[in-house]
Write a protein that holds these residues in place. Structure first.
Motif, PDB file in Angstrom:
ATOM      1  N   ALA A   1      -4.200  -1.886  17.520  1.00  0.00           N
ATOM      2  CA  ALA A   1      -3.526  -1.805  16.227  1.00  0.00           C
ATOM      3  C   ALA A   1      -3.431  -3.191  15.594  1.00  0.00           C
ATOM      4  O   ALA A   1      -3.568  -4.204  16.270  1.00  0.00           O
ATOM      5  N   CYS A   2      -3.173  -3.199  14.308  1.00  0.00           N
ATOM      6  CA  CYS A   2      -2.875  -4.447  13.599  1.00  0.00           C
ATOM      7  C   CYS A   2      -1.456  -4.864  13.982  1.00  0.00           C
ATOM      8  O   CYS A   2      -0.654  -4.030  14.391  1.00  0.00           O
ATOM      9  N   ASP A   3      -1.130  -6.132  13.829  1.00  0.00           N
ATOM     10  CA  ASP A   3       0.222  -6.605  14.133  1.00  0.00           C
ATOM     11  C   ASP A   3       1.286  -5.902  13.294  1.00  0.00           C
ATOM     12  O   ASP A   3       2.435  -5.801  13.698  1.00  0.00           O
TER      13      ASP A   3
ATOM     14  N   PRO B   1       3.795 -11.744  -1.214  1.00  0.00           N
ATOM     15  CA  PRO B   1       4.335 -12.861  -0.442  1.00  0.00           C
ATOM     16  C   PRO B   1       3.374 -13.366   0.632  1.00  0.00           C
ATOM     17  O   PRO B   1       3.258 -14.568   0.857  1.00  0.00           O
ATOM     18  N   SER B   2       2.655 -12.468   1.268  1.00  0.00           N
ATOM     19  CA  SER B   2       1.705 -12.890   2.308  1.00  0.00           C
ATOM     20  C   SER B   2       0.601 -13.756   1.728  1.00  0.00           C
ATOM     21  O   SER B   2       0.223 -14.772   2.307  1.00  0.00           O
ATOM     22  N   GLY B   3       0.085 -13.340   0.585  1.00  0.00           N
ATOM     23  CA  GLY B   3      -0.964 -14.120  -0.061  1.00  0.00           C
ATOM     24  C   GLY B   3      -0.472 -15.498  -0.475  1.00  0.00           C
ATOM     25  O   GLY B   3      -1.173 -16.502  -0.310  1.00  0.00           O
TER      26      GLY B   3
ATOM     27  N   GLU C   1      -3.113  -8.313   4.711  1.00  0.00           N
ATOM     28  CA  GLU C   1      -4.469  -8.769   4.418  1.00  0.00           C
ATOM     29  C   GLU C   1      -5.450  -8.385   5.512  1.00  0.00           C
ATOM     30  O   GLU C   1      -6.653  -8.343   5.287  1.00  0.00           O
ATOM     31  N   THR C   2      -4.946  -8.093   6.700  1.00  0.00           N
ATOM     32  CA  THR C   2      -5.814  -7.746   7.818  1.00  0.00           C
ATOM     33  C   THR C   2      -6.264  -6.296   7.760  1.00  0.00           C
ATOM     34  O   THR C   2      -7.442  -6.002   7.923  1.00  0.00           O
TER      35      THR C   2
END
Length: 130
Positions: free
Chosen positions: A73-75, A18-20, A84-85
């Motif tokens: 940290a990443c979100d 879904p993110s992509g 993706e990060t």
């Protein structure tokens, strides 16, 4: 390929990532005017809103992003395999912290923990103070 087959393929790809899919759609709509950080933030919010995968309250989302930055940290905090990060690696200390956010939110808590705890008041057997 028929229209139905194309639609079926698009739905399967969207459900798988879904993110992509959201990121691709945002790039198609906004093109080069959309910078990577804004695209990433919008993608996270849209995916979370549709999947129930995160807070929808803007203040909570913003607070999460600031605290993640303060702790390096990443979100997603390394909790999303499809991120993706960080690709599920973005726990605290994953990247350099945001010093201003750290000084504002984390440093005061650390200073408070360094102070000696106040002495405990004696209690009777019933758990009440004398």
């Amino acid at each position: 390929m028929t229209t139905a087959e194309s639609l079926d393929s698009l739905i399967r790809e969207t459900l798988a990532d879904p993110s992509g899919a959201v990121s691709w759609m945002l790039q198609q709509l906004a093109g080069p005017a959309l910078d990577d950080d804004l695209a990433e933030a919008l993608t996270g919010r849209l995916v979370g809103a549709f999947t129930g995968g995160g807070p929808t309250d803007e203040a909570a989302v913003e607070r999460n992003m600031v605290l993640a930055a303060a702790l390096g940290a990443c979100d997603c905090w390394g909790e999303l395999a499809h991120c993706e990060t960080c690709q599920e690696a973005g726990t605290s200390g994953w990247r350099s912290r945001d010093q201003a956010a750290f000084d504002l939110y984390i440093a005061p808590a650390l200073r408070a923990f360094e102070r000696p705890a106040p002495p405990e008041e004696p209690q009777t057997e019933e758990g009440k103070r004398p």
